[in-house]
Enzyme design. Structure first.
Site, short mmCIF file in Angstrom:
data_model
loop_
_atom_site.label_atom_id
_atom_site.label_comp_id
_atom_site.label_asym_id
_atom_site.label_seq_id
_atom_site.Cartn_x
_atom_site.Cartn_y
_atom_site.Cartn_z
CG ASP A 1 -22.54 2.44 -29.26
OD1 ASP A 1 -22.51 1.27 -28.85
OD2 ASP A 1 -21.92 2.83 -30.28
CE1 TYR B 1 -17.75 4.23 -34.38
CE2 TYR B 1 -19.08 4.97 -32.54
CZ TYR B 1 -18.85 4.07 -33.56
OH TYR B 1 -19.74 3.03 -33.76
CE LYS C 1 -19.62 0.02 -31.05
NZ LYS C 1 -19.72 1.47 -30.79
CG HIS D 1 -15.57 -1.44 -33.79
ND1 HIS D 1 -15.27 -0.12 -33.58
CD2 HIS D 1 -16.73 -1.42 -34.51
CE1 HIS D 1 -16.19 0.65 -34.15
NE2 HIS D 1 -17.08 -0.13 -34.72
#
Length: 280
Positions: free
Chosen positions: A45, A50, A75, A108
């Protein structure tokens, strides 16, 4: 306890999943992903925000595992909401990961009334319509949501052609978002738990320490097992190979009903943002 869960569209998703939130881009992330795959994780994931999708993709490539042996999630970030921007963001994510398709793509965070007023629901719906298109084109096997509460999900589901398959939310001992979980389970939407260890806050809890000692397991293993026994899919994160391996070794014991109730009685605060009041 099965190692895969059947989503409402017939796709199987492995549990537990390996999370990469706060895993820095570069060698650390590449090695963490390789360690996870070597330890037996087949569910990875990540997310655009990120800023490690390239390293996640490199870790997958260097692991040598076949693409169809992995389940990869990403996401779309808040700044890329909307139909056209979501399509563009997905293209970048796929390119950064170096993949031909995703197994799961999530919105998200929901657009909320605090930021967007009466336009919030429309913005969420535009984003979802882009997700539906990508799913119909075969570029995403499953589509879902992240941090959506019941009222956010209801507005999507009233107008959606495809029911969400997943809602990924903050979920850990003491903070279980009962209303959202019950709504998801009623509508056959799988709940995924981000930060199931409460960002480490639960590791010194005396109740959990006692249960862990009874089973000869770590507190982390007990919590991961507890999440799974509640019907939720935990996403666990570490960059330490020994802990990565430990966190997936949760299939050789079972928590009793009494132990499940003891953990359910715990109280804890939210550690992340409130989807209704966040302003990012």
């Amino acid at each position: 306890m099965q190692k895969e869960i059947l989503l409402n569209n017939g796709v199987k998703i492995p549990t537990p999943g390996f999370g990469t939130f706060l895993t820095p881009d570069g060698a650390t992330c590449v090695e963490a992903v390789k360690s996870a795959i070597a330890a037996g994780y087949t569910h990875i994931d990540t997310a655009a925000i990120y800023k490690n999708e390239k390293s996640v993709g490199e870790g997958i490539k260097e692991s040598g595992i076949r693409r169809d042996g992995l389940f990869v999630t990403s996401k779309v970030w808040n700044t890329e909401r909307g139909y056209d921007k979501t399509l563009k963001a997905f293209d970048k994510t796929l390119n950064d990961l170096g993949l031909d398709y995703l197994d799961l793509y999530l919105i998200h965070w929901p657009a909320n009334n605090l930021q967007y007023g009466l336009g919030a629901d429309s913005l969420n719906m535009e984003t979802w319509k882009a997700m539906e298109r990508l799913h119909e084109e075969g570029l995403i096997r499953s589509i879902g949501l992240s941090n959506f509460m019941q009222h956010h999900m209801e507005t999507i589901m009233r107008r959606a052609n495809i029911c969400p398959m997943v809602d990924q939310i903050e979920y850990h001992p003491g903070f279980t978002q009962k209303e959202s979980v019950e709504f998801c389970q009623k509508n056959n939407i799988l709940v995924e738990a981000w930060s199931p260890l409460g960002r480490g806050n639960v590791l010194d809890n005396p109740i959990l320490k006692s249960i862990a000692a009874n089973h000869g397991k770590s507190v982390a293993q007990v919590v991961i097992r507890w999440v799974m026994q509640t019907g939720v899919l935990p996403l666990v994160k570490s960059v330490t190979p020994s802990r990565i391996k430990e966190n997936i070794e949760v299939f050789d014991f079972e928590l009793s009903q009494q132990e499940m109730l003891e953990i359910a009685s715990m109280k804890s605060d939210r550690i992340g943002a409130d989807p209704d009041t966040c302003d990012f």
